[in-house]
Design a protein around this motif. Sequence first.
Motif, PDB file in Angstrom:
ATOM      1  N   GLY A 509       0.810  -1.223   0.000  1.00 21.14           N
ATOM      2  CA  GLY A 509       0.000   0.000   0.000  1.00 21.14           C
ATOM      3  C   GLY A 509       0.836   1.262   0.000  1.00 21.14           C
ATOM      4  N   ARG A 510       0.168   2.425   0.004  1.00 21.56           N
ATOM      5  CA  ARG A 510       0.861   3.726   0.064  1.00 21.56           C
ATOM      6  C   ARG A 510       0.426   4.441   1.326  1.00 21.56           C
ATOM      7  NH1 ARG A 510      -1.651   6.943  -3.399  1.00 21.56           N
ATOM      8  NH2 ARG A 510      -3.301   5.400  -3.672  1.00 21.56           N
ATOM      9  N   ILE A 511       1.250   5.368   1.783  1.00 16.58           N
ATOM     10  CA  ILE A 511       0.876   6.151   2.961  1.00 16.58           C
ATOM     11  C   ILE A 511       1.278   7.598   2.725  1.00 16.58           C
ATOM     12  CG2 ILE A 511       3.069   5.647   4.168  1.00 16.58           C
ATOM     13  CD1 ILE A 511       1.362   5.543   6.787  1.00 16.58           C
ATOM     14  N   TRP A 512       0.462   8.539   3.158  1.00 15.64           N
ATOM     15  CA  TRP A 512       0.806   9.948   2.978  1.00 15.64           C
ATOM     16  C   TRP A 512       0.123  10.800   4.040  1.00 15.64           C
ATOM     17  CZ3 TRP A 512      -2.592   7.133   0.143  1.00 15.64           C
ATOM     18  CH2 TRP A 512      -3.893   7.624  -0.024  1.00 15.64           C
ATOM     19  N   ILE A 513       0.630  12.021   4.203  1.00 15.57           N
ATOM     20  CA  ILE A 513       0.079  12.920   5.214  1.00 15.57           C
ATOM     21  C   ILE A 513      -0.166  14.280   4.600  1.00 15.57           C
ATOM     22  CG2 ILE A 513       0.749  14.277   7.246  1.00 15.57           C
ATOM     23  CD1 ILE A 513       1.568  11.925   8.643  1.00 15.57           C
ATOM     24  N   LYS A 514      -1.338  14.834   4.879  1.00 13.60           N
ATOM     25  CA  LYS A 514      -1.604  16.218   4.486  1.00 13.60           C
ATOM     26  C   LYS A 514      -1.889  16.973   5.772  1.00 13.60           C
ATOM     27  CE  LYS A 514      -3.314  15.447  -0.118  1.00 13.60           C
ATOM     28  NZ  LYS A 514      -4.487  15.130  -0.910  1.00 13.60           N
ATOM     29  N   SER A 515      -1.474  18.234   5.805  1.00 15.58           N
ATOM     30  CA  SER A 515      -1.681  18.957   7.049  1.00 15.58           C
ATOM     31  C   SER A 515      -1.718  20.452   6.821  1.00 15.58           C
ATOM     32  CB  SER A 515      -0.560  18.620   8.035  1.00 15.58           C
ATOM     33  OG  SER A 515      -0.840  19.210   9.277  1.00 15.58           O
ATOM     34  N   ARG A 516      -2.502  21.149   7.632  1.00 15.51           N
ATOM     35  CA  ARG A 516      -2.479  22.610   7.642  1.00 15.51           C
ATOM     36  C   ARG A 516      -2.216  23.036   9.076  1.00 15.51           C
ATOM     37  NH1 ARG A 516      -4.710  25.611   3.569  1.00 15.51           N
ATOM     38  NH2 ARG A 516      -5.666  24.353   1.915  1.00 15.51           N
ATOM     39  N   PRO A 517      -1.115  23.735   9.295  1.00 11.81           N
ATOM     40  CA  PRO A 517      -0.789  24.145  10.657  1.00 11.81           C
ATOM     41  C   PRO A 517      -1.954  24.934  11.259  1.00 11.81           C
ATOM     42  CG  PRO A 517       1.036  24.614   9.172  1.00 11.81           C
ATOM     43  CD  PRO A 517      -0.098  24.163   8.322  1.00 11.81           C
ATOM     44  N   GLY A 518      -2.306  24.556  12.481  1.00  9.77           N
ATOM     45  CA  GLY A 518      -3.389  25.257  13.167  1.00  9.77           C
ATOM     46  C   GLY A 518      -4.758  24.693  12.835  1.00  9.77           C
ATOM     47  N   GLU A 519      -4.876  23.912  11.775  1.00  8.14           N
ATOM     48  CA  GLU A 519      -6.195  23.394  11.382  1.00  8.14           C
ATOM     49  C   GLU A 519      -6.323  21.890  11.610  1.00  8.14           C
ATOM     50  OE1 GLU A 519      -7.546  24.579   7.515  1.00  8.14           O
ATOM     51  OE2 GLU A 519      -6.730  26.596   7.820  1.00  8.14           O
ATOM     52  N   GLY A 520      -5.254  21.180  11.332  1.00  7.49           N
ATOM     53  CA  GLY A 520      -5.333  19.740  11.555  1.00  7.49           C
ATOM     54  C   GLY A 520      -4.548  18.946  10.534  1.00  7.49           C
ATOM     55  N   THR A 521      -4.575  17.629  10.760  1.00  4.30           N
ATOM     56  CA  THR A 521      -3.760  16.741   9.936  1.00  4.30           C
ATOM     57  C   THR A 521      -4.607  15.568   9.464  1.00  4.30           C
ATOM     58  OG1 THR A 521      -1.858  17.323  11.277  1.00  4.30           O
ATOM     59  CG2 THR A 521      -1.675  15.281  10.024  1.00  4.30           C
ATOM     60  N   THR A 522      -4.333  15.109   8.229  1.00  3.58           N
ATOM     61  CA  THR A 522      -4.965  13.891   7.747  1.00  3.58           C
ATOM     62  C   THR A 522      -3.878  12.921   7.316  1.00  3.58           C
ATOM     63  OG1 THR A 522      -6.826  15.149   6.923  1.00  3.58           O
ATOM     64  CG2 THR A 522      -6.603  12.907   6.106  1.00  3.58           C
ATOM     65  N   ALA A 523      -3.846  11.770   7.982  1.00  6.08           N
ATOM     66  CA  ALA A 523      -2.886  10.736   7.590  1.00  6.08           C
ATOM     67  C   ALA A 523      -3.677   9.626   6.909  1.00  6.08           C
ATOM     68  CB  ALA A 523      -2.166  10.204   8.817  1.00  6.08           C
ATOM     69  N   SER A 524      -3.273   9.233   5.703  1.00  5.61           N
ATOM     70  CA  SER A 524      -4.023   8.212   4.968  1.00  5.61           C
ATOM     71  C   SER A 524      -3.117   7.091   4.505  1.00  5.61           C
ATOM     72  CB  SER A 524      -4.676   8.818   3.725  1.00  5.61           C
ATOM     73  OG  SER A 524      -5.361   9.990   4.051  1.00  5.61           O
ATOM     74  N   PHE A 525      -3.698   5.913   4.362  1.00  8.17           N
ATOM     75  CA  PHE A 525      -2.957   4.822   3.732  1.00  8.17           C
ATOM     76  C   PHE A 525      -3.919   3.919   2.973  1.00  8.17           C
ATOM     77  CE2 PHE A 525      -4.023   3.154   7.909  1.00  8.17           C
ATOM     78  CZ  PHE A 525      -4.346   1.820   7.685  1.00  8.17           C
ATOM     79  N   THR A 526      -3.359   3.128   2.067  1.00  9.20           N
ATOM     80  CA  THR A 526      -4.223   2.242   1.287  1.00  9.20           C
ATOM     81  C   THR A 526      -3.893   0.788   1.607  1.00  9.20           C
ATOM     82  OG1 THR A 526      -2.654   2.076  -0.530  1.00  9.20           O
ATOM     83  CG2 THR A 526      -4.243   3.870  -0.655  1.00  9.20           C
ATOM     84  N   LEU A 527      -4.880  -0.060   1.416  1.00  5.55           N
ATOM     85  CA  LEU A 527      -4.666  -1.508   1.533  1.00  5.55           C
ATOM     86  C   LEU A 527      -5.203  -2.158   0.267  1.00  5.55           C
ATOM     87  CD1 LEU A 527      -5.644  -2.297   5.239  1.00  5.55           C
ATOM     88  CD2 LEU A 527      -3.373  -2.489   4.196  1.00  5.55           C
ATOM     89  N   PRO A 528      -4.448  -3.063  -0.322  1.00  4.68           N
ATOM     90  CA  PRO A 528      -4.916  -3.683  -1.565  1.00  4.68           C
ATOM     91  C   PRO A 528      -6.128  -4.583  -1.322  1.00  4.68           C
ATOM     92  CG  PRO A 528      -2.881  -4.696  -0.810  1.00  4.68           C
ATOM     93  CD  PRO A 528      -3.139  -3.544   0.108  1.00  4.68           C
ATOM     94  N   LEU A 529      -6.964  -4.685  -2.354  1.00  2.00           N
ATOM     95  CA  LEU A 529      -8.152  -5.536  -2.224  1.00  2.00           C
ATOM     96  C   LEU A 529      -7.751  -7.014  -2.196  1.00  2.00           C
ATOM     97  CD1 LEU A 529     -10.626  -3.824  -4.722  1.00  2.00           C
ATOM     98  CD2 LEU A 529     -10.302  -3.414  -2.275  1.00  2.00           C
ATOM     99  N   ALA A 530      -8.565  -7.800  -1.488  1.00  4.10           N
ATOM    100  CA  ALA A 530      -8.271  -9.243  -1.394  1.00  4.10           C
ATOM    101  C   ALA A 530      -8.533  -9.900  -2.736  1.00  4.10           C
ATOM    102  CB  ALA A 530      -9.138  -9.869  -0.320  1.00  4.10           C
TER     103      ALA A 530
END
Length: 530
Positions: A509-530
């Motif tokens: 899978g992939r993993i990444w982070i998006k963030s805005r200082p003072g507003e918050g953070t979103t950390a995401s990752f993917t998992l392949p389908l079975a």
Amino acid sequence: MPNRITHDILAEILEIASDAVICMDALQRITFFNKGAEAIFGWTPDEIIGQRIETLIPERYRGNHARQAAKFGRSKVKARLMSERREIAGVRKNGEEFPAEAAISQVSQGDDIVFSVVLRDMTVRKRLEQRQRFLAEAGEKLASSFGSSETLNHVARLAVPTMADGCILGNRVGNGFLAGAAAHVDPGIEEMLDEVGRAGPLIPPKDHPLAEILEKPSPVVLQPNAASRLIETSVNPAYLRAVKAMNPQSALFLPLVARDQLIGVLTLFRTKRGFDRDDLGFAEDFARLAALALDNARLHDTMRASLRARDEMLGVVSHDLRNPVAAVKMLSRTLLRVPENVGAQARESIELIAQAAEQMDALIRDLLDVNRLDAGKLTISPVPVDPSVLLTDSLQTLRPLVEEKVISLDLQIETALPKVMADRERIQQALSNLVGNAIKFSPTGSKIVVVARGGTDDVIISVLDSGKGIAAEHLPKVFDRYWQSSRTDREGAGLGLAIAKGIVEAHGGRIWIKSRPGEGTTASFTLPLA
Ligand code: ADP
């Protein structure tokens, strides 16, 4: 007419020209030979005038030259560049061949034809071009070699035969040199040169050129009779044997200097020829290149060795710490389980001890995991799992943490998501690192949402918080090992995201982070389908 160039003036110009100017009659016999020609070919006009032009052409080109000359004589063309379509070469009085560039012209004089050739010796230009090409290629080759022994070997292989018949490359060790690589055009002699390295460091006696280099790092040339001078000043038996076998006419010792330090020496041996000024310049350029490459290779070796040492140490320490910590954890829990054993005050302390042991255990587990990631030993056993079950179960263990900080934790799962391939325990670990961060960096009373939705051929899981966020310039570093935006936070070691990344990537899978200082953070990752 005062401006007209007279015959005398022309003759004068021809005399001082550094190119060869040669005239011939219709039978190709030389009738004029200027000073330039004399310098290039080594014949005097007295010796050469009257002889056929073939004398100045290497034997294998003579047939072709005769054909070309006849064709040119029949043609209407007045002048032609000879070296346009093929390489041409001349031969000197001493038999030496050289590359040349030439133009030919024909002028009729009454019934006769006079041919004139203007020829330039291209030896130096060609050699310069070749050397430049060689250095560029050597630079590329050396830049792509890693360890220092590989680099030493490359340097030796490059030096022979282009620059010399044989060479030894020595690493500086204290007040001597240890041969690290050698090369010779004769494999038997190369074997002897290799012996020099195996015999241990060479501590040069006072009069040896190597001693001079240790004293002052500038090139030393020994010629002629390099062999006898080296034999006189050397004491090392292996070195003496190799020198005797090579019997060099000349030897050139080049210091290898990097970051102002003498790190080694390159010795070039030539059996027959000597080194001229040009050769020296070329060899010095090469030595600079070699020194740089060798220095880089050594830094690379050192870095690798220290990384290996760190990982081994980490592995041993964390492994050996685990058992005592497990004992503390277990014993404190046992104490807490029998309330009559402990008073209220002691109870509080024991709870703190248990908590501390818990943290220590988590930290050790992270260190071990990072070690496994490095060694490529992080194994996962993925099985098909329903994402909704996976997330609900995983977040269960985090509830106490959330409640403690009065943070709400929501789960939003798209309906009818397909199954994914996941190693439950590992994904739970990754997710708890992400949610753990969200909790750690969010204020009391805020909200964390975990979202799962379908992607093209995967499921995307995101952890959203409205915490302090991450500065844009820090974002590229968050997945680095041991990186933290501020060192004051003692709860983690900066390993959480690195481990999460390792786990997710091990799943494909992939993993990444998006963030805005003072507003918050979103950390995401993917998992392949079975
Ligand atoms: P640690 O175990 O120290 O938290 P991580 O690798 O998990 O290490 O995170 C590295 C750093 O990234 C943290 O120290 C923090 O500075 C930043 N970080 C990670 N997640 C968040 C988040 N949700 N909000 C703000 N900063 C974060």
